[in-house]
Design a protein around this motif. Structure first.
Motif, PDB file in Angstrom:
ATOM      1  N   LEU A  99       0.685  -0.957  -0.362  1.00  0.00           N
ATOM      2  CA  LEU A  99      -0.086  -0.007   0.278  1.00  0.00           C
ATOM      3  C   LEU A  99       0.300   0.917  -0.478  1.00  0.00           C
ATOM      4  CD1 LEU A  99      -2.884  -1.207   2.805  1.00  0.00           C
ATOM      5  CD2 LEU A  99      -3.168  -1.248  -0.059  1.00  0.00           C
ATOM      6  N   GLU A 137      -3.067   0.702  -5.313  1.00  0.00           N
ATOM      7  CA  GLU A 137      -4.699   0.848  -5.088  1.00  0.00           C
ATOM      8  C   GLU A 137      -5.601  -0.296  -4.913  1.00  0.00           C
ATOM      9  OE1 GLU A 137      -5.473   3.946  -5.159  1.00  0.00           O
ATOM     10  OE2 GLU A 137      -3.393   4.930  -5.487  1.00  0.00           O
ATOM     11  N   ASP A 184      -9.363  -1.078  -3.163  1.00  0.00           N
ATOM     12  CA  ASP A 184     -11.024  -0.759  -2.782  1.00  0.00           C
ATOM     13  C   ASP A 184     -11.279  -1.449  -1.471  1.00  0.00           C
ATOM     14  OD1 ASP A 184     -11.754   0.725  -5.574  1.00  0.00           O
ATOM     15  OD2 ASP A 184     -11.567  -1.534  -6.525  1.00  0.00           O
ATOM     16  N   LEU A 185     -10.327  -2.432  -1.316  1.00  0.00           N
ATOM     17  CA  LEU A 185     -10.216  -3.516   0.333  1.00  0.00           C
ATOM     18  C   LEU A 185      -9.543  -4.350   0.035  1.00  0.00           C
ATOM     19  CD1 LEU A 185     -13.961  -4.766   1.094  1.00  0.00           C
ATOM     20  CD2 LEU A 185     -12.025  -7.189   0.673  1.00  0.00           C
ATOM     21  N   ILE A 195      -4.343   0.231   8.938  1.00  0.00           N
ATOM     22  CA  ILE A 195      -4.537   0.508   7.366  1.00  0.00           C
ATOM     23  C   ILE A 195      -6.009   2.084   7.888  1.00  0.00           C
ATOM     24  CG2 ILE A 195      -6.597   0.320   5.530  1.00  0.00           C
ATOM     25  CD1 ILE A 195      -5.221  -2.546   5.811  1.00  0.00           C
ATOM     26  N   ARG A 225      -4.788   4.662   5.685  1.00  0.00           N
ATOM     27  CA  ARG A 225      -5.453   4.811   4.534  1.00  0.00           C
ATOM     28  C   ARG A 225      -6.572   5.221   5.441  1.00  0.00           C
ATOM     29  NH1 ARG A 225      -2.818   2.202  -0.178  1.00  0.00           N
ATOM     30  NH2 ARG A 225      -5.283   2.676  -1.175  1.00  0.00           N
ATOM     31  N   LEU A 243     -10.354   2.962   3.747  1.00  0.00           N
ATOM     32  CA  LEU A 243      -9.984   1.802   2.604  1.00  0.00           C
ATOM     33  C   LEU A 243     -10.839   1.195   3.518  1.00  0.00           C
ATOM     34  CD1 LEU A 243      -8.605   0.484   0.636  1.00  0.00           C
ATOM     35  CD2 LEU A 243      -6.675   0.320   1.922  1.00  0.00           C
ATOM     36  N   ARG A 244     -11.257   0.049   3.036  1.00  0.00           N
ATOM     37  CA  ARG A 244     -12.681  -0.581   3.595  1.00  0.00           C
ATOM     38  C   ARG A 244     -11.368  -2.237   3.555  1.00  0.00           C
ATOM     39  NH1 ARG A 244     -14.991   3.019   3.844  1.00  0.00           N
ATOM     40  NH2 ARG A 244     -17.211   3.594   3.031  1.00  0.00           N
TER      41      ARG A 244
END
Length: 615
Positions: free
Chosen positions: A538, A543, A545-546, A566, A570, A573-574
Motif C-alpha cells: 500500500l 491502489e 478498494d478493499l 490501515i 489510509r 479503505l475498507r
C-alpha cells in the motif's frame, strides 16, 4: 444529702445553745440589779417588791424556756446521731458495692488541679494509701498504648457540650498484671461554662474483656479451620472437575474424530473417484458429495465453537413474534406431515437481543430433536413470554428483562440421567446415533448471548427446553429493521461492482483458492503474505478498494493490527476480516469490523464483499 442535713442540724443546735447562754446572762444581771435597788433605799420597798415579783415570774418563764430549749437540743442531737449513722451506713454500702463490683471512684478538681481517689480505687489499682493522687499520676498508671486514647477522651469531654465521659483502657496491677478498666464520669462546669470538676468511677472489666478476646480468638481459629476445610473441598472439587473435564474431553475427542473421519472419508474417496470419472453426471454427483461433506464439517466446527462459547456472535435486535411465525411456517413445511406445529407468541413480546442465525440454528436443532422423539403423531409447541428476573429464580442469578422461549413436544421424554447429560457434546439418546451436538449448540448459544438454557422432561410425558435470551430495546429493533432493508438494497447493487482487492493470507493453498474465487467473481486481486507485506504494497502505491485479511497470522501484527494501521494511514479503505478460529472473533466484534467465517463458498464471499464495501 445526708451530710448536708447533718451539717444543718448541727448549726441549729449551736444556735440554741447560744440563746440559752444569753438568757442565763440576762437573768444574772436582773438578780444583781434587784439586790442593788434593795440596798439603795428602803423607800422603794413596795416598788422593789413589785419588781421582785416580776423578776420571779420572768425567772420562771426563763426556766421553762431553758427546759424547752434543752429538750429541743437533745432532740436535735439525737436526730444528728441518727443522720450520722445513716450516712455512715450509706457510705459503707457504697464502699461494699464498689468493692464487690470491682469499682473505685475518683474526683478531679480541674479548677484547683487536685484529685482524690477512693480507698476502693486504690485497692483496684494496687496503690499504697500514701500514693499521690493527681491527674499526671493517673495518666502514668494507664497502659502506654491506651494513654493517647484516654487523653483524647478527656479533652473531648472538656471541649464538647456533652457532660458524660466514657472510655476503656488498660492498666498494670502490681500483683494481678494487666487489667481492663471502664472509666465513666460526668463533667461539672461553672456559671461561665468552664470545666470545674470531673467526677467518675472506674470498673474492672478484665473478665469480660478476656472473654471477648477468647471469643475472638475462637472465631478466628474457627474461620481458619473453615477456610482450610473449604480449601480442601475446593481442591477435591477441582480434582473431580479436572477428572470430569478429561472424561468429557475424551468423549469429545472421540466424537470429533469419528465425525471428521466420516467426512474425510467422503472427501478423500470422492476426490479419488472424481479424478478417474469421465461421466459428467457422475462427476457432478461426486462434487456434490464432497461439497456436502465439507459443509457438514463446517457445521460441526461451528457447533463445537458455539458450545465452547468461542464462536463470534453478531447479536442484534430481533422482533421475536414475526420471527417465530416465520420459523413456524418453515417447520410446518419441513417436518413430518403427522406433526402439528403451534406458535404461541403474544403481540406484546419484547424484541430479543441475539444472533438471528444462531437463534435459528438453535430452534431448528430443538425442532429436529422433538421430531425424532415423537415416533407417531404429535405436537411441537414453541411459546414465548416476557419475564423480568430478580436474580433468585434461576441458578445463573440472571437479573433484568428476558424473553423466555420454550420448545416442547409430546414425545417419549428422557430419563433423569439423560436430562443431567443433555447438554454434553456428542451425548445422544437417539437409537440411530446422531451427532449429539444439537443441545450442546443450544446451550453454548444461550450462555454466550447472556442467557441460560435448561431441559425439563419425564419419560412418557415429552420434553420442554427453555431458553432465556436478553431483551433488546424497541428503538434498537426498529433501527435493525431499517438497517437490514438498506443493506439488502445496497448489497444487490454492490455485488455487480468489480473491486480491486488486496488479499492478505499466509497459507499458500488458501491464498491460491481465494485468488481464483476473486477472479471468478470478476474482481482484480493481489496477494500479500502478511501484515508487513500488505502495508509495504500500500505504501508503494498499490491502489485497492478493499483489504481482505485473515485475523490470525504469524508475525508481530495480526489482521486486527493491520486494520488499525490501515485506518491510520489510509482512512476510508475498507477492510473485510476472515477467520476460522473461535478465539479471534470476540476481538473482531469489539472492533466493529465485518467478518467472514471460514469455510465459505463463492456465494458467501460475494455477499461478504458487497456488505464490506457498504460498511
Amino acid at each position: 444529702m445526708l451530710r448536708a442535713a447533718l451539717a444543718e442540724s448541727r448549726a441549729e443546735a449551736a444556735g440554741l445553745a447560744l440563746r440559752l447562754r444569753s438568757a442565763e446572762r440576762q437573768a444574772a444581771a436582773g438578780r444583781a440589779l434587784a439586790s442593788a435597788r434593795l440596798a439603795a433605799s428602803d423607800e422603794d420597798d413596795r416598788a422593789l417588791g413589785a419588781a421582785l415579783g416580776d423578776l420571779s415570774a420572768f425567772a420562771a418563764e426563763l426556766e421553762d424556756a431553758n427546759a424547752a430549749l434543752a429538750q429541743e437540743v437533745a432532740e436535735r442531737r439525737a436526730e444528728l446521731v441518727a443522720i450520722d449513722a445513716a450516712l455512715r451506713e450509706s457510705e459503707e454500702r457504697v464502699r461494699l458495692a464498689h468493692r464487690h463490683a470491682g469499682a473505685g471512684s475518683w474526683d478531679w478538681n480541674i479548677a484547683e488541679g487536685t484529685m482524690s481517689w477512693s480507698e476502693e480505687y486504690r485497692e483496684l489499682l494496687g496503690l499504697e494509701r500514701d500514693a499521690e493522687a493527681s491527674f499526671p499520676a493517673w495518666m502514668e498508671g494507664i497502659h502506654a498504648e491506651d494513654r493517647a486514647a484516654v487523653e483524647r477522651a478527656v479533652r473531648g469531654c472538656q471541649e464538647q457540650a456533652a457532660p458524660d465521659w466514657e472510655v476503656e483502657y488498660r492498666t498494670r496491677h502490681p500483683r494481678r498484671g494487666v487489667l481492663w478498666l471502664s472509666g465513666r464520669g460526668r463533667l461539672q462546669r461553672d456559671a461561665a461554662g468552664a470545666p470545674l470538676r470531673l467526677v467518675g468511677l472506674c470498673i474492672d472489666i478484665t473478665a469480660r474483656k478476656r472473654a471477648e478476646l477468647a471469643l475472638r480468638d475462637a472465631n478466628e481459629n474457627l474461620r481458619r479451620e473453615v477456610e482450610r476445610e473449604v480449601a480442601a473441598r475446593e481442591a477435591a472439587q477441582a480434582r473431580l472437575t479436572e477428572t470430569l473435564k478429561l472424561e468429557a474431553l475424551g468423549r469429545l475427542t472421540g466424537g470429533v474424530a469419528h465425525d471428521f473421519n466420516n467426512l474425510l472419508a467422503v472427501v478423500t474417496a470422492g476426490a479419488s473417484l472424481l479424478a478417474r470419472a469421465e461421466d459428467p453426471a457422475r462427476r457432478a454427483r461426486l462434487t456434490a458429495s464432497i461439497a456436502a461433506a465439507a459443509e457438514r464439517g463446517a457445521d460441526l466446527t461451528r457447533r463445537l465453537l458455539t458450545f465452547a462459547r468461542r464462536q463470534a456472535l453478531r447479536p442484534e435486535a430481533v422482533a421475536l413474534g414475526p420471527w417465530l411465525r416465520e420459523i413456524g411456517a418453515l417447520l410446518s413445511r419441513s417436518l413430518r406431515a403427522d406433526l402439528a406445529v403451534e406458535i404461541d407468541a403474544p403481540d406484546d413480546l419484547w424484541p430479543v437481543h441475539a444472533d438471528p442465525s444462531e437463534m435459528e440454528l438453535a430452534v431448528t436443532n430443538l425442532a429436529l430433536n422433538a421430531r425424532d422423539a415423537m415416533e407417531r403423531a404429535g405436537v411441537l409447541r414453541i411459546a414465548a413470554r416476557n419475564v423480568t428476573l430478580d436474580g433468585t429464580e434461576e441458578p445463573e442469578g440472571l437479573r433484568g428483562d428476558f424473553l423466555r422461549l420454550e420448545v416442547s413436544d409430546t414425545g417419549t421424554g428422557m430419563s433423569p440421567e439423560a436430562v443431567a447429560r443433555a447438554f454434553e457434546p456428542f451425548f445422544t439418546t437417539k437409537s440411530g446415533g446422531g451427532g449429539g451436538l444439537g443441545l450442546a449448540q443450544v446451550y453454548g448459544f444461550t450462555r454466550q448471548s447472556g442467557g441460560a438454557a435448561r431441559v425439563g422432561s419425564r419419560l412418557g410425558h415429552g420434553t420442554c427446553v427453555t431458553l432465556l435470551l436478553p431483551r433488546a430495546s424497541s428503538e434498537a429493533a426498529e433501527a435493525a429493521r431499517a438497517s437490514l432493508s438498506a443493506r439488502a438494497g445496497a448489497s444487490e447493487a454492490a455485488e455487480n461492482t468489480a473491486l480491486r482487492v488486496l488479499v492478505v493470507e499466509d497459507d499458500e493453498a488458501v491464498a491460491a483458492l481465494v485468488l481464483d474465487m476473486m477472479q471468478h467473481l470478476g474482481h482484480a486481486a493481489v496477494r500479500a503474505t502478511g501484515a508487513a507485506d500488505a502495508l509495504g504494497k500500500l505504501a508503494g502505491g498499490l491502489e485497492a478498494d478493499l483489504v481482505f485479511t485473515d485475523v490470525l497470522m504469524p508475525g508481530e501484527m495480526d489482521g486486527l493490527d493491520l486494520a488499525r494501521a490501515i485506518e491510520r494511514e489510509r482512512p476510508g479503505l475498507r477492510v473485510l476480516l476472515t477467520s476460522g478460529y473461535g478465539g479471534a472473533p470476540s476481538r473482531v466484534a469489539a472492533a466493529g469490523l465485518p467478518l467472514l467465517r471460514k469455510p465459505y463458498d463463492l456465494q458467501g464471499l460475494r455477499q461478504a464483499l458487497a456488505l464490506a464495501v457498504r460498511h
